[in-house]
Motif scaffolding. Sequence first.
Motif, PDB file in Angstrom:
ATOM      1  N   HIS A   5      33.535  52.173  31.561  1.00 18.20           N
ATOM      2  CA  HIS A   5      33.474  51.134  30.587  1.00 18.20           C
ATOM      3  C   HIS A   5      34.838  51.377  29.746  1.00 18.20           C
ATOM      4  CE1 HIS A   5      28.794  50.345  30.937  1.00 18.20           C
ATOM      5  NE2 HIS A   5      29.604  49.359  31.308  1.00 18.20           N
ATOM      6  N   ARG A   6      35.531  50.190  29.456  1.00 23.18           N
ATOM      7  CA  ARG A   6      36.609  50.409  28.478  1.00 23.18           C
ATOM      8  C   ARG A   6      36.880  49.201  27.531  1.00 23.18           C
ATOM      9  NH1 ARG A   6      41.623  49.796  32.000  1.00 23.18           N
ATOM     10  NH2 ARG A   6      40.500  48.823  33.532  1.00 23.18           N
ATOM     11  N   ASP A  46      43.012  49.716  39.269  1.00 24.58           N
ATOM     12  CA  ASP A  46      42.196  50.567  38.615  1.00 24.58           C
ATOM     13  C   ASP A  46      41.833  51.734  39.305  1.00 24.58           C
ATOM     14  OD1 ASP A  46      42.256  48.893  36.322  1.00 24.58           O
ATOM     15  OD2 ASP A  46      40.425  48.027  36.729  1.00 24.58           O
ATOM     16  N   PHE A  47      41.476  51.561  40.613  1.00 18.98           N
ATOM     17  CA  PHE A  47      41.090  52.427  41.858  1.00 18.98           C
ATOM     18  C   PHE A  47      41.354  51.785  43.182  1.00 18.98           C
ATOM     19  CE2 PHE A  47      37.654  49.787  40.695  1.00 18.98           C
ATOM     20  CZ  PHE A  47      36.827  49.267  41.824  1.00 18.98           C
ATOM     21  N   GLY A  76      29.386  53.843  39.252  1.00 17.87           N
ATOM     22  CA  GLY A  76      30.159  52.766  38.722  1.00 17.87           C
ATOM     23  C   GLY A  76      31.453  53.328  38.326  1.00 17.87           C
ATOM     24  N   VAL A  77      32.190  52.537  37.288  1.00 16.08           N
ATOM     25  CA  VAL A  77      33.544  53.061  36.936  1.00 16.08           C
ATOM     26  C   VAL A  77      33.394  52.733  35.343  1.00 16.08           C
ATOM     27  CG1 VAL A  77      34.741  51.610  38.727  1.00 16.08           C
ATOM     28  CG2 VAL A  77      34.029  50.348  36.723  1.00 16.08           C
TER      29      VAL A  77
END
Lengths: 166, 446
Positions: free
Chosen positions: B192-193, B97-98, B189-190
Amino acid sequence: MNLEIRAAIEEFLYHEAYLLDHHRYLEWLDLLTDDIVYRMPVRVTRERREGDDVHSVAVYFDETKASLEKRVRRLYVRSAWVEENQPRQRHFVTNVMVRPTDETDEYAALSYFLVLRSRGSNHDLDRIFGQRDDRLRLVNGTWKLARREILVDEASLHAINLSLFF
Amino acid sequence: MGSLKPDHLRTIREAMDRGLLPRWVLTDPDIYALEQEKIFARTWQFLAHESELPRPGDFVTRWMVHDPVIVIRGDDGVVRAFLNSCSHRGTLLCGADFGNQKVFSCPYHGWTFNHYGELVGVALANQVWGPELKREEWGLRPIPRLQAYQGLIFGNLDPAAPPLTDYLGDMRWYLDLIMGRTGGMEVRGVPHRWVVEGNWKLLYENFTGDPYHVQSTHRSTVELGITPNRTLGADRKGYQVVLQNGHGVNVTLYTEIPERPFQRMPEETWPLFRRHLTPVQHDLMQRASVFVGGVFPTLSFVSPLHGTEGDLYNFLNFRVWRPIDPCHVEVWSWFLIDRAAPEGYKQAAYKGYIDSFGPSGTLEQDDTEMWARVMQASQGWMARDRTLQYQNVMNYLMGWGRVDPDPGFPGPGTAYPGLVDAVSRSTHRYWFGLLTDGADGEGDLG
């Protein structure tokens, strides 16, 4: 490991799941200590060498007793549409592992969960699974949940919302 | 275009002319296919915020609908974006994702690419390939256009697309307000999915053009005081602002400067508002309560006030409605906060975010239930019939011919007071114009 304690903790976890599945959220709140830490971090996909796949900042839940009470209170309002019509939901709790901790009245319990939820006649089911890292405390002879860290196994969730608890 | 006929498109236009939209456009597979070609392959789509890529080598992987994209900050500091797919046989190149990497190696045959997308490593190059393999022809495929505004990085698959700033138009003024107000925002943060039931247009519209739903969908949170009720408060006034290219924004303002201006941002940040905003923007921002809007086609934002335990906090939530199929969207939801805010405020505001938006958010929970209900009732023939023999249309008539724009509103665009469907009607026009290559008015559909 004391088998009686193990049985009591398993019974606690099954009872808790029963309350949640039957929308008895107020009674569920009574199972939590006043200082409960209830967290559900975001799982991410990373290169293994780059580190942990549990995000350190991003969370779905980072709750206190007060914020959980507020979430629960809302579910009892008539216009909380997630509960109207009431969905049917089932928490399957398995793979329970109980360990003593440094505190005499506290035990660590790891469990796996699979939650399925059905709403109306809809064939799209919500499906959430993962593990829970719990700390259970004996308070005046009654087991209470003092800490829970929920690790969900999907990075992109297969549930239209997280109105339910784990 | 499948079996879609000019007559079908004409029924859409005729419905739009009456303030309506046929229900079949939510589920129709040919409309969805046409949207890929005419809309998602041509419009600017949000990929990332610059704060997600602070250091050289930082990358995130994203999607432009069905195209996997990798966004990388090069060791020269420049952000680039490529199709996240090996140029050799098309394998998904990066599965993370990263992260931060010097190079990206494809696990299939071992081809390796650098931050510039250049092919820098070929397995067994000398033994089997020889000089005939021209490495410069086998780099990663760049996303044709990549531009940023206020730190928001957008990509466009159309090499001939107009510049991002032209596409945003007057939306820039509002992005300057919500993004630039204190000198810059950062992602915490990252994203939400999660996957919801809903057609992407419905979800875009829910944020960009539909403050009317708050009083019913979110009644429970209003009752519990989790969210302010914009339809009741006599101390506040709501505007819906129609912007170009299907964009729109809803602004709720206090009629007087409240005791805690600037959306309850901490007092130490107040001087920054004056430094970074024009006097007109500054005045509006002092009285601001909530902004909610969208950049067509798939980006929406909300800058609300929320809190879990007593006090209310402001934050900025961006979301991309990434279509999966006509009836499902993967939601990507980012939390942003002013870089200049104290850490304690950022933490409290993040809690306010997860309590209100994202999959666990109490407001979002009820939204997702409504979208699912629309889709469940949209699968049958009465909803899917393209000839509209059942007159099965959605109603966008609120305020039509009844509410006039307020020329006194301080921002650009056409601002309507109160609750209206003006943005949705404008969005439909733009959507239809793209689908039909510009036949937004009386043009030829055949």
